[in-house]
Design a protein around this motif. Structure first.
Motif, short mmCIF file in Angstrom:
data_model
loop_
_atom_site.label_atom_id
_atom_site.label_comp_id
_atom_site.label_asym_id
_atom_site.label_seq_id
_atom_site.Cartn_x
_atom_site.Cartn_y
_atom_site.Cartn_z
N ARG A 19 0.81 -1.21 0.00
CA ARG A 19 0.00 0.00 0.00
C ARG A 19 0.84 1.27 0.00
O ARG A 19 0.51 2.24 -0.68
CB ARG A 19 -0.93 -0.01 1.21
CG ARG A 19 -1.99 -1.11 1.14
CD ARG A 19 -2.74 -1.25 2.44
NE ARG A 19 -1.89 -1.86 3.48
CZ ARG A 19 -2.28 -2.02 4.74
NH1 ARG A 19 -3.47 -1.59 5.13
NH2 ARG A 19 -1.49 -2.59 5.62
N ALA A 20 1.94 1.27 0.74
CA ALA A 20 2.78 2.47 0.82
C ALA A 20 3.40 2.79 -0.54
O ALA A 20 3.47 3.95 -0.94
CB ALA A 20 3.87 2.27 1.87
N LEU B 191 2.68 6.18 -2.67
CA LEU B 191 3.79 7.06 -3.06
C LEU B 191 3.80 7.26 -4.58
O LEU B 191 4.01 8.38 -5.06
CB LEU B 191 5.11 6.47 -2.60
CG LEU B 191 6.37 7.27 -2.95
CD1 LEU B 191 6.31 8.66 -2.32
CD2 LEU B 191 7.63 6.53 -2.50
N LEU C 173 -6.02 7.61 1.14
CA LEU C 173 -5.28 6.82 2.13
C LEU C 173 -6.20 5.85 2.86
O LEU C 173 -5.81 4.73 3.19
CB LEU C 173 -4.59 7.76 3.12
CG LEU C 173 -3.47 8.64 2.54
CD1 LEU C 173 -2.98 9.62 3.59
CD2 LEU C 173 -2.33 7.79 2.01
N ILE D 161 -4.37 2.57 4.47
CA ILE D 161 -3.23 3.14 5.19
C ILE D 161 -3.71 3.89 6.43
O ILE D 161 -3.07 3.85 7.49
CB ILE D 161 -2.42 4.06 4.26
CG1 ILE D 161 -1.79 3.23 3.14
CG2 ILE D 161 -1.36 4.83 5.04
CD1 ILE D 161 -1.08 4.04 2.10
#
Length: 312
Positions: free
Chosen positions: A25-26, A30, A177, A182
């Motif tokens: 997910r990160a 990004l 998010l 997240i």
């Protein structure tokens, strides 16, 4: 947990009920933010506003939309819708296309009416645009959007745009998010009981574009509504402007969900984490672009800070 394995969650845990979240997910978030930054840096307002927007409006109206005064209430309502449609791809409306992915994701996995989610978006959007249209009709040209005097490098109109679009951009980012898992959805219980609430919120954000919109054709309609002091005209004009803003988005959504024979929905439903991915990416790209373009890039154009921009 193995690399690439989907993270199972309750089907309603995502902000849009997206189901399982993707594992990386990160990295996905990004990448989406970087894409929004690149879009901000290469965006050409003169090309989009004049070459595309003005050409569409002039072609549909049959006259120079900027140079010809609005002659009547009827002409003003027509102008409102056409200018909204012409402004579909302007920087103050591009984030509306971030709603396409959540809409398509809502259709994945089962057969639903395509018009119902569009109706929820329209409900939130029209509530905001109608109320703002009434305010403009009552307050008139004393609205900050008419004040272009610069005292500290920024006019009240610019400040209002920065605040309005800054808030919209931040909310888009938070929703993205949350959609990726997240951030935790602080309204999870509410959205579980009212699954249409995120779509209504999305619509309200799109309606909120008018609160900060500096698009030249919008200002023509804005001034007409302010000078008329006609509450019904103000409400109708701003509602039609917003409806014009989402026509292309709605057509794109219908093409993806109906004209493809359901292939897009089946592709999303095959791996439910894809729904969270495309929803989160769309919201993060739109939110990043909106926040950077209307807050950071504005400061860059004024020379207050440095921001990379490609002029073309």
């Amino acid at each position: 947990m193995a690399v690439g394995q989907q993270i199972p969650v309750h089907p309603q845990a995502g902000f849009f009920g997206a189901g399982p979240y993707p594992a990386r997910r990160a990295v996905i978030a990004l990448t989406a933010v970087v894409a929004g930054f690149v879009l901000t840096a290469i965006w050409s307002a003169p090309f989009v506003d004049s070459v595309i927007g003005d050409s569409v409006a002039n072609g549909l109206l049959g006259y120079d939309a900027k140079a010809t005064p609005i002659s009547s209430v009827l002409a003003g309502t027509l102008f409102a819708f056409v200018s909204g449609l012409a402004g579909s791809f302007t920087a103050c409306n591009i984030a509306a296309f971030g709603a396409v992915a959540p809409l398509v994701g809502d259709q994945a996995g089962e057969k639903r009416s395509a018009l119902k989610p569009l109706g929820w978006i329209a409900a939130g959007m029209l509530t905001v645009s109608v109320v703002y249209g009434v305010i403009v009709a009552l307050v008139g040209t004393r609205m900050p959007q008419f004040d272009t005097a610069k005292t500290t490098g920024l006019s009240p109109r610019s400040v209002q745009s920065m605040i309005a679009f800054g808030v919209v951009g931040l909310v888009f980012l938070l929703m993205g998010l949350i959609a990726l898992g997240i951030l935790r959805n602080p309204f999870e219980g509410f959205t579980r009981r009212h699954p249409a609430a995120p779509l209504v919120l999305m619509g309200a954000l799109i309606g909120g574009f008018l609160i900060g919109r500096p698009y030249p054709l919008f200002r023509v309609m804005f001034r007409s509504a302010a000078e008329q002091h006609n509450v019904l005209y103000g409400a109708a004009a701003f509602a039609l402007q917003s409806l014009g803003n989402i026509v292309v988005m709605a057509v794109l959504f219908l093409i993806l969900t109906r004209a493809t024979g359901g292939r897009v929905q089946r592709w999303l439903a095959a791996k439910p984490a894809r729904i969270a991915t495309v929803t989160g990416v769309a919201l993060l790209v739109g939110g990043t672009f909106t926040l950077l373009y209307w807050d950071v890039r504005v400061l860059g154009r004024l020379g207050i800070i440095w921001f990379p921009m490609i002029n073309w």
